[in-house]
Enzyme design. Structure first.
Site, short mmCIF file in Angstrom:
data_model
loop_
_atom_site.label_atom_id
_atom_site.label_comp_id
_atom_site.label_asym_id
_atom_site.label_seq_id
_atom_site.Cartn_x
_atom_site.Cartn_y
_atom_site.Cartn_z
N ARG B 253 0.87 -1.18 0.00
CA ARG B 253 0.00 0.00 0.00
C ARG B 253 0.90 1.22 0.00
NH1 ARG B 253 -2.39 0.89 5.41
NH2 ARG B 253 -1.03 2.72 5.43
N HIS B 257 -4.02 4.27 4.23
CA HIS B 257 -5.10 3.30 4.46
C HIS B 257 -6.41 3.91 3.96
CE1 HIS B 257 -8.09 0.72 6.15
NE2 HIS B 257 -8.57 1.71 6.84
N TYR B 266 3.68 5.66 11.49
CA TYR B 266 4.02 4.28 11.85
C TYR B 266 4.94 3.57 10.86
CZ TYR B 266 -0.11 3.68 8.84
OH TYR B 266 -1.00 3.75 7.81
#
Lengths: 321, 357
Positions: B253, B257, B266
């Site tokens: 990805r 998200h 993160y």
């Protein structure tokens, strides 16, 4: 034929499956074992494993797969072995079954009937005696039906199987074999969304369904009450018109159900009456339900479920206030 | 006695490497040059569509959106492996699959404007709507695959799930049903390495996600999910086998998200940079150029055509006028009296007058 509720539902399923080849049954132990309550007894012999399907033990999977079958043009009738186990499939019912039609603007629909035994009074182990009708009614989009007798069970199930909606069909375990009555051999429908005025009177209205109908009837007879007794039969959508009509006539109303008292079907009905017919009332609305706590172990269940004494006391309060 | 009674292995498939070099021995024989170019074009279109929705969201013209950036090969490769009769069951990030299957982009954009009317899928697209609760679409797909067997249609059902989704109970229940009932169900695991902020390592101690199929007694394979040819090949083989299969596609990805997410919190820039080197679109471009099937002039022409298609779709989608009655009208197959009363009350009292999005 004289039939108890198990026989009546079995007979309805056999006729429904004969009528409509899109109908399949799926669930745990419903095949050769005929279901733990024998409701599907013998159906596998007539319709084969392709249409009476023993599934792996997976309630979310059973309900989710039924949704998929319905999306692909079938009309599944899953059986969840006990009401308490149905909570493992709760997400599928609430997240998907309730809203697939709406979220596709009726371009997809879910013709399916989820059958499960509900309520207690038969000394089963924990998690086998819940009365979950309010949960399924609250979301909207699920039709929730609960018969109180074999005749209604057959007619409601036939009607449910001909609808293009997800129907939650709640079968009170205690009533499965409690009594027999005359049930027609041929197929017939009981309308969904229509309550049944099973007894007419002038002095009060008692609204109930499922197991409690029989306790209520007994109290009415013993106290020689001149009462309208309404068997809801369909919990959602509620037959508000039938309730208001009776309440406006009698001016006194008791609502009796086996489910816990708080946040339940009784609260919904009481609120509707208060909203629309409060000035027709001669006394405050009375609710009777099980205690507001999770269903206890079988040794304690008779202390939990409303009994005739509790119902009788509530009616005394209603008639004297 | 103690003896080994079961062993299993998982294969990894890559046909075209990061430099666009193909292993010709593995190259699917049924892929003609027209289809190869179409694959590439659809990946480009998906990425452009994605960028447009992201931009619309930033302008307040779309709701929270889950971008597909980086996952184009997994989506287009699997979608093009389907026959018209095969059915797809998406999660919420499969915009490329919808596009490849012919879903009108303007309808997709109505969904991302926040209206149920964006879930009205033309019959020939042969798919089900976006599903948001993770993995809950898996049992649906199993039931749909059962219906294909029951009605002897010969069609397969392809269902999409992420790496995080393989931790859900519904994932296992569905592949278990597929094994027991021998369903024509193909589970595409779009393993993009991240479930919002949780890395793949937080989901399972399994070495691969593909091996989860072993417990269900069904076939599985891991493929390079940034190699559109490998994804196509594995998916086509699974469809033609008619057997339940799990295909784990290793992809990444590259974006967010969803538009509510900030990945810098993160994950590291260096990780993202490393995956950008494996970009599925530039890999396919290198391959096509090496075969003289593509050039810069075609690229420019394609970009202009795609931009026009997307602008047109946005224009159409923004013309969509919501009708609040519709939220009441499709709950049941009929209108219950109590619900009608709520609708009538709203209309009679003009509760909706002046209401905006």
């Amino acid at each position: 034929m004289m039939a108890n509720m198990v026989t009546a539902i079995n007979n309805a399923l056999e006729q429904i499956m004969t009528e409509n080849e899109k109908i399949v049954l799926l669930g745990e132990d419903i095949g050769i074992d005929g279901g733990v309550f024998r409701v599907t007894e013998g159906l596998i012999n007539k319709f084969g494993e392709r249409r009476v399907i023993d599934t792996p033990l997976a309630e979310s999977g059973i309900i989710g797969a039924s949704i998929g079958m319905a999306l692909s043009g079938m009309h599944p009738i899953p059986e969840i072995q006990f009401a308490g186990f149905m909570f493992l499939g709760f997400g599928q019912l609430i997240n998907h079954a309730s809203r697939f039609r709406s979220r596709t603007r009726s371009t997809m629909s879910l013709p399916m009937v989820v059958r499960t035994p509900v309520s207690g009074g038969v000394r089963t182990l924990e998690h086998h005696s819940d009365s979950p009708e309010a949960y399924y009614s609250h979301i909207g989009g699920l039709i929730v039906v609960e018969p109180s007798n074999p005749y209604d069970a057959k007619g409601l199930l036939i009607k449910a199987s001909r609808m293009n909606d997800p129907v939650i069909f709640l079968e009170p375990t205690k009533l499965y074999r409690l009594f027999k009555q005359e049930v027609p051999e041929e197929m017939y429908e009981i309308p969904i969304g229509k309550a049944n005025l099973i007894r007419e009177g002038e002095d009060l209205t008692i609204i109930t369904y499922g197991t409690m109908l029989h306790e209520v009837t007994s109290v009415v007879k013993k106290k020689n009450l001149n009462a309208d007794v309404i068997d809801l039969r369909t919990i959602n959508p509620i037959d508000e018109a039938a309730i208001l009509k009776s309440v406006r006539k009698t001016g006194r109303v008791a609502i009796v159900h086996e489910a816990s008292l708080s946040f339940g079907v009784g609260a919904e009905i009481a609120a509707r009456i208060a909203d629309k017919a409060i000035f027709d009332l001669k006394a405050p609305i009375v609710r009777v339900g099980s205690a507001s706590l999770p269903y206890p172990f079988p040794g304690y269940e008779n202390y939990h479920i409303p009994n005739e004494a509790k119902i009788s006391k509530a009616i005394d309060r209603l008639m004297t206030s | 006695m103690k003896t080994e009674i079961f062993v299993s292995k998982i294969n990894f498939l890559r046909v075209v490497d990061e430099n666009g070099n193909a292993d010709e021995s593995l190259f699917p024989k049924d892929l003609d040059s027209g289809t190869l170019v179409r694959m590439y074009r659809l990946m480009l279109l998906s990425r452009e569509f994605d960028a447009k929705v992201l931009s619309l969201q930033r302008q307040g013209r779309a709701v929270t959106y889950a971008p597909l950036l980086g996952e184009e090969a997994t989506q287009i490769g699997s979608a093009l492996a389907m026959r018209p009769s095969d059915i797809f069951v998406p999660s919420f990030r499969q915009h490329g699959v919808f596009i490849a299957r012919g879903m009108p982009m303007d309808i997709m954009l109505v969904y991302w404007r926040g209206y149920e009317e964006g879930n009205i899928i033309p019959k020939e697209v042969n798919g089900t709507p976006i599903i948001v609760p993770v993995s809950t679409q898996l049992p649906h797909a199993a039931g749909m695959a059962f219906a294909q067997l029951y009605n002897k249609t010969g069609a397969s059902v392809l269902v999409y799930v992420g790496d995080g989704g393989t931790s859900e109970g519904d994932f296992y229940e569905a592949i278990n049903f597929a094994g027991v009932w021998r369903l024509p169900l193909i589970v595409i695991i779009e393993n993009n390495q991240w479930a919002i902020s949780e890395p793949r390592s937080r989901q399972t101690a399994s070495q691969t996600l593909a091996q989860k199929a072993v417990a269900a007694g069904i076939d599985s394979i891991q493929v390079d999910g940034n190699d559109v040819i490998a994804v196509y090949s594995a998916t086509r083989d699974a469809i033609l086998s008619g057997k339940p299969t799990v295909i784990e596609c290793i992809t990444y990805r590259m974006g967010l998200h969803t538009t509510s997410d900030d990945p810098t919190k993160y994950r590291t820039d260096s990780e993202l940079e490393a995956w950008k080197q494996k970009d599925p679109i530039s890999r396919m471009k290198k391959y096509l150029e090496s075969k003289n099937l593509w050039n810069e002039e075609m690229e420019k022409k394609a970009a202009a055509e795609d931009a026009a298609l997307i602008d047109n779709a946005v224009e159409t989608a923004e013309k969509f006028k919501p009708n609040p009655r519709s939220i009441y009208e499709h709950v049941y197959s009929y209108m219950p009296e109590t619900l009608k009363e709520e609708l009538d009350e709203a209309e009679a009292n003009n509760f909706w007058q002046g209401v905006t999005e």
